[in-house]
Design an enzyme around this catalytic site. Sequence first.
Site, PDB file in Angstrom:
ATOM      1  CE  LYS A  35      -3.918  -0.485   1.994  1.00 34.56           C
ATOM      2  NZ  LYS A  35      -4.760  -0.870   3.078  1.00 34.56           N
ATOM      3  NE  ARG A 105      -6.943   3.648   4.305  1.00 37.97           N
ATOM      4  CZ  ARG A 105      -7.887   3.502   3.756  1.00 37.97           C
ATOM      5  NH1 ARG A 105      -8.194   2.453   2.970  1.00 37.97           N
ATOM      6  NH2 ARG A 105      -8.607   4.638   3.601  1.00 37.97           N
ATOM      7  N   GLY A 114      -6.609 -10.966   8.038  1.00 42.27           N
ATOM      8  CA  GLY A 114      -6.410 -11.422   9.470  1.00 42.27           C
ATOM      9  C   GLY A 114      -5.672 -10.348  10.077  1.00 42.27           C
ATOM     10  CG  MET A 116      -6.290  -3.382  12.977  1.00 45.25           C
ATOM     11  SD  MET A 116      -5.426  -1.973  13.922  1.00 45.25           S
ATOM     12  CE  MET A 116      -5.182  -0.859  12.540  1.00 45.25           C
ATOM     13  NE  ARG A 350      -5.864  -4.468  -2.979  1.00 51.59           N
ATOM     14  CZ  ARG A 350      -6.496  -5.083  -1.791  1.00 51.59           C
ATOM     15  NH1 ARG A 350      -5.767  -5.071  -0.690  1.00 51.59           N
ATOM     16  NH2 ARG A 350      -7.692  -5.178  -1.845  1.00 51.59           N
ATOM     17  CG  HIS A 468      -0.876 -47.456  -5.447  1.00 50.60           C
ATOM     18  ND1 HIS A 468      -2.144 -47.785  -5.487  1.00 50.60           N
ATOM     19  CD2 HIS A 468      -0.278 -48.168  -6.394  1.00 50.60           C
ATOM     20  CE1 HIS A 468      -2.460 -48.466  -6.471  1.00 50.60           C
ATOM     21  NE2 HIS A 468      -1.271 -48.577  -7.071  1.00 50.60           N
ATOM     22  NE  ARG A 680       9.571 -48.477 -13.847  1.00 45.84           N
ATOM     23  CZ  ARG A 680       9.023 -47.885 -12.770  1.00 45.84           C
ATOM     24  NH1 ARG A 680       9.459 -47.031 -11.925  1.00 45.84           N
ATOM     25  NH2 ARG A 680       7.582 -48.433 -12.357  1.00 45.84           N
ATOM     26  CD  GLU A 807      14.515 -46.433  -9.493  1.00 45.97           C
ATOM     27  OE1 GLU A 807      13.574 -45.941  -9.096  1.00 45.97           O
ATOM     28  OE2 GLU A 807      14.645 -47.277 -10.286  1.00 45.97           O
ATOM     29  CB  SER A 826      15.319 -41.874 -16.614  1.00 43.53           C
ATOM     30  OG  SER A 826      14.074 -41.013 -16.181  1.00 43.53           O
ATOM     31  N   GLY A 828      15.010 -41.095 -11.315  1.00 39.94           N
ATOM     32  CA  GLY A 828      13.831 -41.555 -10.552  1.00 39.94           C
ATOM     33  C   GLY A 828      13.828 -40.649  -9.096  1.00 39.94           C
ATOM     34  CB  THR A 829      13.622 -37.195  -8.330  1.00 32.75           C
ATOM     35  OG1 THR A 829      12.283 -36.995  -8.981  1.00 32.75           O
ATOM     36  CG2 THR A 829      14.745 -36.928  -8.958  1.00 32.75           C
ATOM     37  CG  ASN A 830       8.551 -40.337  -7.357  1.00 32.25           C
ATOM     38  OD1 ASN A 830       8.635 -39.158  -7.402  1.00 32.25           O
ATOM     39  ND2 ASN A 830       7.718 -40.800  -7.939  1.00 32.25           N
ATOM     40  CG  ASP A 831      11.897 -45.362  -5.671  1.00 33.37           C
ATOM     41  OD1 ASP A 831      10.973 -44.956  -5.140  1.00 33.37           O
ATOM     42  OD2 ASP A 831      11.968 -46.661  -6.083  1.00 33.37           O
ATOM     43  CB  CYS A 899      10.816 -40.399 -15.119  1.00 30.99           C
ATOM     44  SG  CYS A 899      11.745 -41.776 -14.335  1.00 30.99           S
ATOM     45  CE1 TYR A 919      12.769 -37.681 -19.883  1.00 32.12           C
ATOM     46  CE2 TYR A 919      14.744 -37.654 -21.317  1.00 32.12           C
ATOM     47  CZ  TYR A 919      14.072 -38.265 -20.624  1.00 32.12           C
ATOM     48  OH  TYR A 919      13.934 -39.635 -20.081  1.00 32.12           O
TER      49      TYR A 919
END
Lengths: 956, 956
Positions: A35, A105, A114, A116, A350, A468, A680, A807, A826, A828-831, A899, A919
């Site tokens: 503001k 203000r 939330g 004032m 704004r 899963h 895979r 991975e 590739s 496998g960033t989950n594992d 992946c 990629y």
Amino acid sequence: MAKSKKTVFFFGAGKAEGMSVAKTDAERRMILGGKGAGLADMTAAGLPVPPGFTISVADCEDYYKQGRKLSNAVKQQIRENMAKVEKQMGKKFGDVNDPLLVSVRSGAARSMPGMMETILNLGLNDKSVEGLAKKTSNPRFAYDAYRRFIQMYSTTAMGLSKEPMEDMLHNAKKKAGVKTDPELNAEYLKDLCNQFKKFYSDNMKGQSFPQDPYEQLWGAIGAVFGSWEADKAVKYRQVEKINNLKGTAVNVQTMVYGNMGDSSGTGVCFTRDPNTGENTFYGDCLINAQGEDVVAGIRTPMKLSELGKLLPKAYKQLCQVRLHLEKHYKDMQDLEFTVQEEKLFMLQCRTGKRTAAAVFKIAADMVKEKLLTKEEAVARITSEDIERLFYPQLDAKAAKSSTKIATGINAVPGAASGKVVFTAAEAEEMADLGEKVLLVRKETSPEDVGGMHAAIGILTATGGKTSHAAVVARGWGKCCIVGCEALNINNETKSMTVGDKTIKQGDFLTLDGNTGDVYLGQLALELPQQPPAYQTIMKYADELRTIKVRTNADTPYDAENAIKMGAEGIGLCRTEHMFFDTEERRLAIQEMIVAEGLEKRKEALAKLLPFQQKGAEGIGLCRTEHMFFDTEERRLAIQEMIVAEGLEKRKEALAKLLPFQQKDFEGIFTAMNGKPVTIRLIDPPLHEFTPKDDEGVAKLSKITGISPDKIKHRCEQLHESNPMLGHRGCRLCITYPEILDMQVTAIINAAIVCAKAGVKVLPEIMIPLTIDKKELSIQVDQARALADGLIKAAKAKVKYMIGTMIEIPRAALLADRIAEVAEFFSFGTNDLTQMTLGLSRDDAGRFLPIYVANEKDGGKGIFQADPFQSLDQDGVGMLVKMGIEKGRSTRKDLKVGICGEHGGESASVKFCHKIGMNYVSCSPFRVPIARLAAAQAAIADKAAKGKPAKKAKKSK
Amino acid sequence: MAKSKKTVFFFGAGKAEGMSVAKTDAERRMILGGKGAGLADMTAAGLPVPPGFTISVADCEDYYKQGRKLSNAVKQQIRENMAKVEKQMGKKFGDVNDPLLVSVRSGAARSMPGMMETILNLGLNDKSVEGLAKKTSNPRFAYDAYRRFIQMYSTTAMGLSKEPMEDMLHNAKKKAGVKTDPELNAEYLKDLCNQFKKFYSDNMKGQSFPQDPYEQLWGAIGAVFGSWEADKAVKYRQVEKINNLKGTAVNVQTMVYGNMGDSSGTGVCFTRDPNTGENTFYGDCLINAQGEDVVAGIRTPMKLSELGKLLPKAYKQLCQVRLHLEKHYKDMQDLEFTVQEEKLFMLQCRTGKRTAAAVFKIAADMVKEKLLTKEEAVARITSEDIERLFYPQLDAKAAKSSTKIATGINAVPGAASGKVVFTAAEAEEMADLGEKVLLVRKETSPEDVGGMHAAIGILTATGGKTSHAAVVARGWGKCCIVGCEALNINNETKSMTVGDKTIKQGDFLTLDGNTGDVYLGQLALELPQQPPAYQTIMKYADELRTIKVRTNADTPYDAENAIKMGAEGIGLCRTEHMFFDTEERRLAIQEMIVAEGLEKRKEALAKLLPFQQKGAEGIGLCRTEHMFFDTEERRLAIQEMIVAEGLEKRKEALAKLLPFQQKDFEGIFTAMNGKPVTIRLIDPPLHEFTPKDDEGVAKLSKITGISPDKIKHRCEQLHESNPMLGHRGCRLCITYPEILDMQVTAIINAAIVCAKAGVKVLPEIMIPLTIDKKELSIQVDQARALADGLIKAAKAKVKYMIGTMIEIPRAALLADRIAEVAEFFSFGTNDLTQMTLGLSRDDAGRFLPIYVANEKDGGKGIFQADPFQSLDQDGVGMLVKMGIEKGRSTRKDLKVGICGEHGGESASVKFCHKIGMNYVSCSPFRVPIARLAAAQAAIADKAAKGKPAKKAKKSK
């Protein structure tokens, strides 16, 4: 705080000290708040802004350092600035005859519910109210102003309860025999002022209402600063992940009045339509009214254009302001103004909030108008903007008035409302009957996939964002909440308890996948659409990005959908899903989901039902006996292999699976027609395929001739303490090389069939879970010998690549050696995340939220984000970067992609760009988000380097 | 193979061509084989060696390259060398009147059972045998030689069955009416030769026995080379992890005869006593006999010293040879000699095999004799030598004649024989009755610890070398076999089937922990001892090493024992074990085990029984009601905490645990008296502590007042899919900070009590499973604030350190940040291996053996060793090295150790030395092995650098 440092900045009459605190808008906002920065900006641009000053964010920090007190140094600066305002206005703050009145203000760098917000008319007291009455010859106006000030100060600044004063106002109107506030005369208002002051004193331990205007001012400023740490504000910052702000600023500004008769007025407006994004001046205004009257909705406001007729001079000036500000900010602005006796004053400016559709429309239009470059337009879009275009959303009002019974982890955004079922089989049965069902499970397993298809939303008691249930649902863009620990599911009674509520099969629930909230009953949903401007922006993004975007898809139909979403290839085709499922069934659901995006609809909840039924009919069609038998057949074949005793029997069972897989691959290659497909080889531990009940065991026993007891013993033997670290991935093909043979045969034969039919094919065979060069080379050699033999025998021309999934930490650490035998990586960033952090995605729900939540919200703020959602760049990212560098040190043209789930998350995609991947690959519904993030990364790159974004190393 | 290259090396008359093939003994052995190198050595030293030549290892490789054929180039070299021998001996190979006869023997760089050993008398045929008879005037001698040659050539070289020819010999003796071979006269022997030749022809597709001596020679050499790949030899190399050898050499040597009358003889001897290590000439000999007669045991040989009386000249010469060879090889030698008509010939010289006691005695004596330096003596000891000193061993003869029913993974060496029980409770009950029991389980859990104590050996169907059973058993040095998948255990019937055998509770089994073999019945065991020389050598090792050795110990008694084994501190004190167990009970077993090592005993199996009973009585004593209640109390307290609802109830439950822990720590500090003690805060997931049966649930319900259903629900909630990656380690104290408070209070209060009692204490508080600096700093700050407060309030002087365990890849990757808040690192390489390799130690049994076994043995040879046993230096080692370097980059004096199982494995300890750790920590029974390995690493370091071994960075 050093006394010498200037922290309070004056604005007025074309001059704004705040403009010099920093060079950019963004930096100024961090110091002056949004503001304050807007007021400074407008003042400096010569727009009519009532003079005042901004007490900067630094003073908020200082306020807390001093133990919630204003230092004398700050007070001194404020007095000096007030003197400047007095000089400009020719009035004195606290003058009994003609008092200078101000508003106070809050204004942080981002607007924040939330906190004032506003105290108006500050500076009035028992004496100056009389002076004001005389000066304006309007006692009613004066006492109404004083009444409002006392009320606002008491409640907003001092935190007293609102109701008692509202009741007094109500009683006064009753007593006066009038209906509305404006009808109350000065006497009644004066009396109300006295009542309010007494109420203040009664509730403030006998302190009387402050008469010293500076005392009022310190109180109001302290209240604003204090509200920065109010629960609601803290909670909001936590939810919105705002953690770079140090406090709020306070703006003290001369009061102007829109309620000075018919030559006065007030309004709120947007420089473009925030709903559609159309380039029209949009807003509401009221004549003879104060700002709060517009918001409160007591009187029906006029359209902004009406103002042109009633106050043409002010309106014309406002239109000029509109053009000026859009050009200045290069974005749609949200403005507040007041006209006091035909004179226009700008009170706020704004960046305006807007719908997802408007986001794209405004960005695309501004490019056409040459207000923005394509880069600037693309950089402005967020991944949430895209999500809002694709997923149904819960109607906010409907949610507010409903009963929330639990909150889980918001795994897949969107919303879904339907009847609860507790088993996959019942989900399928009820969906067949045309019901919309929500599948509620403790956790899901691959055997539930059919029921998950059939359901329109999924809710589980355990698991995290990459469990899963979450992963499967995300692939379909299907609303999903996981890790909802409050659920106490009883499958026997087909019911669950949640707190003191009991929900039976068939009861309605509504899921909000954006928040993880679960509501009782059937709530209204809003359906999304994608406007043409979306396609325009995405086209720009594709032009700008250098990293490719592929998709994770296991069936021809997933593949086709992903191409529609802009995928340039398949980065992960999981072959084991093929064992579980008929693609025909998935087709029905897939088509249904995609249809939502392609048709233009703006229907409300009522229209969702027949559409979902249409989807359900699709499923019914494919659940013919033949299809069902087909699934069964596949499932039994693989189970047969698992329990087979000896190599020969295993080979027989595998031979049964070969035609299924080959047919799947033929479909996928045809759908992708020349785009690369990374396939895979089998990955999950064998026990995921085993029969789970006696009936299943009996069937398998009949086929194989092996006794049920032996089958059960074999299944028990397959049990693992930590399946994530168990006998899976390429370890399966090390122990059972014949599985690799079957799968490579299916892939290569499918490629040969397609190639001969004129379809371009480029299979990339990916061996998962490697940890060692020799382990990999054994399998690469085996696969290559087999593939080359098949191609030669068929006299076909088929090219293929063999690579691996990185991975497991060891694979990244030894990537230089591994790249000697892998043509591509590739990640496998989950594992990789699970193992690098020692964190099971299925079990982390019990503590990970505490790691991610910040301290104010009862958490520990250890992680900035859920590492399964946004790549842990410090730890996992270091391994990925190391893996790429080491890999390319021994194979220069190594093709590298990702992946894991991270391939569809904005910050992670940007990281992938930065470290030189070729990629990213993600689920079809995340493809547009990845395309956008990739473009934004390239833009940032270009900006940082001042030269064209670096292209990733060339490779196919 | 290039024709020009010399690969066959002559020796004879003081000249040995083989001496010039390489500079060192070791290198020569790789080319000439051990036997060939020994013959060359002895020849060059002027010792009397019958002339001959060595066909080198390169020719063995060539033999396989040619498709199991000798190349003409090699044959040509052999003919040339044979000509040299003929010249020296003045005889012709194949001469009909006075034939040159030769022996053909294999000789790889290491001696290897399963390979073809010897063919004697080669060169004889139907004609030359008559010539030999005439020349020696001894037809019996000639035909006996021919008979032996045909027999050896047929069976050893051609692989024909032994029994038929043995039967013919037996029948001949029967027919002749004599008892022993020497009694058979020439006629019978001649007839036997004919029978043997017919047998040969009948079984070799009509080929007659070769008469051409060169045909015989090619056949014999081919047989030696072929035996390199014989199953037994391949298996032996696999078991012994011999993988640096490329083949075997062949030695062709002129025959000499010890059976030429009473002036001839033969013998086998050791330059020192191979049983005791005493410096006495030790061996057996026979007059008028051939070497095989000594070995066959038909005649009782004389002590070597007798030879001095009968053939004093030859004996005197032999004593000189003994001194010469010991000086040359600096080790005890195993010699073979023949005296032919008073002339001594040396036939073999190799490093002698010896008992574990002799290993130490000889090494220590040779230092005193100045034959060896201390470094050389220490470098010569292997970890297996130490193990053999500490664990009971299965009597080899007893094992051979018994039924092996299964083979599992050899988790803890030693041997145990006892009655089978299938539950921990029954193990305790039967042990109370004085029975020796073997606990057989599918897998063990912490609840089984009592029964595991009570048992003298443990056998499990699942798990790997670092499974719960293995780790716990190793700590006690208790024989343990895990992952024995052939076991099919039925707890209901209290029996198991293994193949077609059924074993019931109470049946006897015997475990060989060295091999993993399981035998039916009660087999004889040999008990170990530690001679004084062991202490001498370990003293040298301690002087030489630079890295410290600590122990993993959880109780005062473990700690005391470890100090006896040479530990210099506690590197890992797991606090959670304290919850499960009374130390009093463990004491009994511990004392028993240690007593075995400290007393000198050489009893056979019969003597084990009363001793074990004594041990069992010890256990009985501590299973008083009070002790039992004590355990229960602890267990219930922690269970109460887990199910407690809300912080206050949890704190109450924790308060019950505090005194137990504090008392434990006081005991440990007192036992260690000033040595550092690293105490790990609670680590395992909470579900490991929960009650497992209804009875347990009921008890807990009674104490807590929580309903059994709720308790069960809570326990179910704690279930995890992958507990290894779950809610454990410091994650517990992040979610339940009050657990940290309780444990730190117990540690610091115990330290205060001890310090005030004059005991020196140095607690190192270790926070496990860190993955992030902030995560750690939250806990470090909490612990420090609490500890400092307690110390100040008690006005005590207590120093402590706070550090962390690096056991998750991310912690190693971000070690620089983590070291900013950690005063020490301890690498938990068990878990680090699991996560870096994505490999669960409990589940790996199904495929890891295939990864470790080499190709010849049906494996894939991917890993050189089990990564849970010997640190994976390439992958995990890289992370550890990185972690140390990064850690010390931000904290120079960071103290670093290892507390995984690898801390007690020789190669891993050497790696730890190399990368600059301050100490290793291992189970008490591995402490001597670690001390030795540390010394050997320092010695190797010194040798490599040519300067004193580098000291690890200084820190306490």
